[in-house]
Each structure stands twice: as structure tokens, then as C-alpha cells.
Design a protein around this motif. Structure first.
Motif, mmCIF file in Angstrom:
data_model
loop_
_atom_site.group_PDB
_atom_site.id
_atom_site.type_symbol
_atom_site.label_atom_id
_atom_site.label_comp_id
_atom_site.label_asym_id
_atom_site.label_seq_id
_atom_site.Cartn_x
_atom_site.Cartn_y
_atom_site.Cartn_z
ATOM 1 N N TYR A 37 0.922 -1.160 -0.094
ATOM 2 C CA TYR A 37 -0.087 -0.053 -0.025
ATOM 3 C C TYR A 37 0.767 1.238 -0.097
ATOM 4 O O TYR A 37 2.218 1.212 0.290
ATOM 5 N N ASN A 63 1.366 3.690 1.993
ATOM 6 C CA ASN A 63 1.826 3.856 3.138
ATOM 7 C C ASN A 63 3.090 2.912 3.592
ATOM 8 O O ASN A 63 3.881 2.790 4.511
ATOM 9 N N THR A 116 2.729 -0.498 3.540
ATOM 10 C CA THR A 116 2.548 -1.914 4.265
ATOM 11 C C THR A 116 2.547 -2.762 3.363
ATOM 12 O O THR A 116 1.846 -2.441 2.213
ATOM 13 N N ALA A 153 -5.170 -14.279 10.837
ATOM 14 C CA ALA A 153 -5.508 -13.319 11.697
ATOM 15 C C ALA A 153 -5.987 -12.097 10.960
ATOM 16 O O ALA A 153 -5.518 -12.085 10.104
ATOM 17 N N ALA A 194 -3.944 -10.149 8.390
ATOM 18 C CA ALA A 194 -2.927 -11.172 7.456
ATOM 19 C C ALA A 194 -3.000 -10.895 5.991
ATOM 20 O O ALA A 194 -2.142 -11.164 5.248
ATOM 21 N N GLY A 195 -4.220 -10.187 5.411
ATOM 22 C CA GLY A 195 -4.178 -10.034 3.954
ATOM 23 C C GLY A 195 -5.318 -10.495 3.331
ATOM 24 O O GLY A 195 -5.418 -10.378 2.187
HETATM 25 N N1 LIG Z 1 -5.794 0.886 2.269
HETATM 26 C C1 LIG Z 1 -4.928 0.400 3.091
HETATM 27 N N2 LIG Z 1 -3.874 1.185 3.327
HETATM 28 C C2 LIG Z 1 -2.751 0.809 3.815
HETATM 29 N N3 LIG Z 1 -2.565 -0.490 4.614
HETATM 30 C C3 LIG Z 1 -3.834 -1.252 4.421
HETATM 31 C C4 LIG Z 1 -4.924 -0.988 3.594
HETATM 32 N N4 LIG Z 1 -5.714 -1.919 3.752
HETATM 33 C C5 LIG Z 1 -5.265 -2.762 4.518
HETATM 34 N N5 LIG Z 1 -4.049 -2.309 5.016
HETATM 35 C C6 LIG Z 1 -3.101 -3.221 5.838
HETATM 36 O O1 LIG Z 1 -2.809 -4.275 5.072
HETATM 37 C C7 LIG Z 1 -2.704 -5.372 5.959
HETATM 38 C C8 LIG Z 1 -3.417 -6.401 5.417
HETATM 39 O O2 LIG Z 1 -4.771 -6.025 5.588
HETATM 40 P P1 LIG Z 1 -6.264 -6.979 5.179
HETATM 41 O O3 LIG Z 1 -6.147 -6.949 3.793
HETATM 42 O O4 LIG Z 1 -7.268 -5.849 5.413
HETATM 43 O O5 LIG Z 1 -6.100 -8.199 6.401
HETATM 44 P P2 LIG Z 1 -7.270 -8.986 6.939
HETATM 45 O O6 LIG Z 1 -8.672 -8.933 5.970
HETATM 46 O O7 LIG Z 1 -6.662 -10.314 6.728
HETATM 47 O O8 LIG Z 1 -7.602 -8.615 8.267
HETATM 48 C C9 LIG Z 1 -2.800 -4.866 7.462
HETATM 49 O O9 LIG Z 1 -1.580 -4.466 7.860
HETATM 50 C C10 LIG Z 1 -3.437 -3.704 6.982
HETATM 51 O O10 LIG Z 1 -3.446 -2.889 8.327
#
Ligand SMILES: Nc1ncnc2c1ncn2[C@@H]1O[C@H](COP(=O)(O)OP(=O)(O)O)[C@@H](O)[C@H]1O
Ligand SMILES: [Mg+2]
Length: 246
Positions: A22, A24, A26, A47, A50-51
Motif C-alpha cells: 500500500y 503507506n 505496508t 489472523a 493477514a491480508g
Molecule cells: N488501504 C490500505 N492502506 C494501507 N494499509 C492497508 C490498507 N488496507 C489494509 N492495509 C494493511 O494491510 C494489511 C492486510 O490487511 P487486510 O488485507 O485488511 O487483512 P485481513 O482482511 O486479513 O484482516 C494490514 O496490515 C492492514 O493494516
């Protein structure tokens, strides 16, 4: 047991070395490889963070991978033209944890709206919306508004809306997350029926009981990586795998 892909037919979904970072910084997915044959029923577990949702957003082309390729039905999503997005999204039915119904529309109108925006003829809209509500067992709720329905009923409307295009693929992100266990099971029965009728189902879930009882394909992700892919798995092996790696 590691799943070996069935190369006798073209897979419906194929992720090849997919990375997602992303803005930021991540790193949400790391080198994900995944093959889903047509007709599969797959649980995506892992968890929070997790993604799982990221993988789903990539599949419906809400986000693009930073690296790697995603094919759905032979089409590479990264190369798809913007004007082809609406017809692509029609092939994929999406169901969310929080239903995402339009509050000012009745159950019937919520389903019909999904077709109307595509300019379908009134007759077609009427017939298909009626059929979709029948499949989810809500023929008696056509004129009911979301606020007048239970969570389970609202999720059924959302599933009818996803089904109204007869999608090959249904993608659901924690669809039982806001429901009590009994209602969650009813919704799961519906997804199983939809799968038996030929749609491929990919579902992210935290619901251990459901995953453990149904013994379907389980793909576990941890820290953005696929750590397990079992043909008939359970939820807990996922935790065991990540504990072992820690
Ligand atoms: N739009 C975004 N911008 C920045 N980081 C994101 C965004 N969406 C998710 N994340 C980060 O990416 C990682 C995976 O998130 P996510 O795919 O929502 O996981 P899950 O659905 O398994 O809980 C996490 O660290 C989350 O904080
Ligand atoms: Mg999520």
C-alpha cells in the motif's frame, strides 16, 4: 497436504507471484501463488491483518498488485481496460460482512438496482430479481426495507444481489462475521447450495466452527504469505502452522 493444481482444465483464478504494497509502505501480500479451479469452494483463513481482504480487493480489481499477475477466467486483471470493468464485475458476485444494502430501497429494489444500473430491460429485471430472492428464500420479503429485516435476512438479500448476474465466481469477505452462530450456519448452507449449482466460492472467514465442520479447501495466510493450502482442512491447523513458524 499441499494441493497440486489440476492442469486438465484452465483454472478460474490464478495468482502468480502477487505482491501488494500500500501507499503507506505496508506490505500486505508477499509472493502469493494460488490456483483455483472452476467449481472450487475455498476458505481463506488467517489472523486479522493477514491480508485476506487485500487479496479479495485485488480479485475484484478494486486494487492492483504491485508485482505479479492475476488471471480470472483467462483474463489478466492488470491489463484490463477501465471500460471492461463493469462487465468483469458482473462475473463476480461480492458479499460483505456488513451487507452493504441501500437503506432506502426494499429487498426487491436492492436486487433489481444491480441490474437496472446496467440498463437491463424492465421485464428482465423483474424476472431475474424475483428468481434471485426465491433462491435465497425471501420471496415473502420483496417490499421489506433493510431496517425491518434481521441480519440474516439482510445478508440473504445481499447474496441475492450477488447472484442476480449468475456469476461464475462468488467472493465473500467474512459474510457470517456479523451474524449469530445459527444464522451463520443458514447463510453457509446457502453458499454451499450456490456452489453445488456450479458457482466457484472463495470466502474469507474467522469462523472456526464452520471451517472445521465443512472440511473444504483451506488456504491460510499469515503476514501476507500463503502458509498452508489443504484440500480438506480445518481452521486450527492454520494457527498451528503460524505458531511453528514463529
Ligand atoms: N488501504 C490500505 N492502506 C494501507 N494499509 C492497508 C490498507 N488496507 C489494509 N492495509 C494493511 O494491510 C494489511 C492486510 O490487511 P487486510 O488485507 O485488511 O487483512 P485481513 O482482511 O486479513 O484482516 C494490514 O496490515 C492492514 O493494516
Ligand atoms: Mg478483512
Amino acid at each position: 497436504m499441499v494441493l497440486t493444481a489440476d492442469f486438465s482444465q484452465r483454472p478460474l483464478i490464478s495468482l502468480q507471484h502477487v505482491w501488494k504494497r500500500y501507499a503507506n509502505g505496508t506490505e500486505a501480500l508477499r509472493d502469493v501463488e494460488l490456483t483455483v479451479p472452476e467449481g472450487d469452494f475455498l476458505f481463506l483463513v488467517g489472523a486479522s491483518g493477514a491480508g485476506k481482504s487485500t487479496l479479495i480487493r485485488l480479485l475484484v480489481r478494486e486494487e492492483k498488485p504491485t508485482k505479479g499477475k492475476i488471471f480470472v477466467d483467462g483474463q489478466e486483471l492488470g491489463r484490463m481496460k477501465r471500460r471492461h470493468l463493469p462487465s468483469y464485475r458482473r462475473k463476480v458476485g461480492l458479499v460483505f460482512q456488513d451487507f452493504k444494502l441501500l437503506p432506502r430501497l426494499t429487498a426487491f429494489e436492492n436486487v433489481a438496482f444491480a441490474l437496472r444500473v446496467l440498463g437491463e430491460a424492465g421485464r428482465v429485471v423483474q424476472a431475474r430479481s424475483k428468481d434471485a430472492l426465491e433462491v435465497v428464500g425471501l420471496s415473502n420479503k420483496h417490499d421489506t426495507y433493510p431496517r425491518e429485516m434481521s441480519g440474516g435476512e439482510q445478508q440473504r438479500v445481499a447474496i441475492a444481489r450477488a447472484l442476480v448476474h449468475s456469476p461464475r465466481l462468488i467472493v465473500a469477505d467474512e459474510p457470517t462475521g456479523n451474524l449469530d452462530p445459527a444464522t451463520g450456519w443458514e447463510i453457509m448452507q446457502l453458499f454451499l447450495q450456490i456452489n453445488q449449482r456450479g458457482s466457484t466460492v472463495l470466502m474469507a472467514t474467522h469462523n472456526r466452527d464452520i471451517v472445521d465442520v465443512l472440511r473444504r479447501r483451506v488456504v491460510a495466510i499469515d503476514g501476507g504469505q500463503v502458509v498452508r493450502d489443504d484440500r480438506a482442512g480445518g481452521y486450527h491447523e492454520a494457527l498451528a502452522a503460524s505458531a511453528l513458524r514463529a
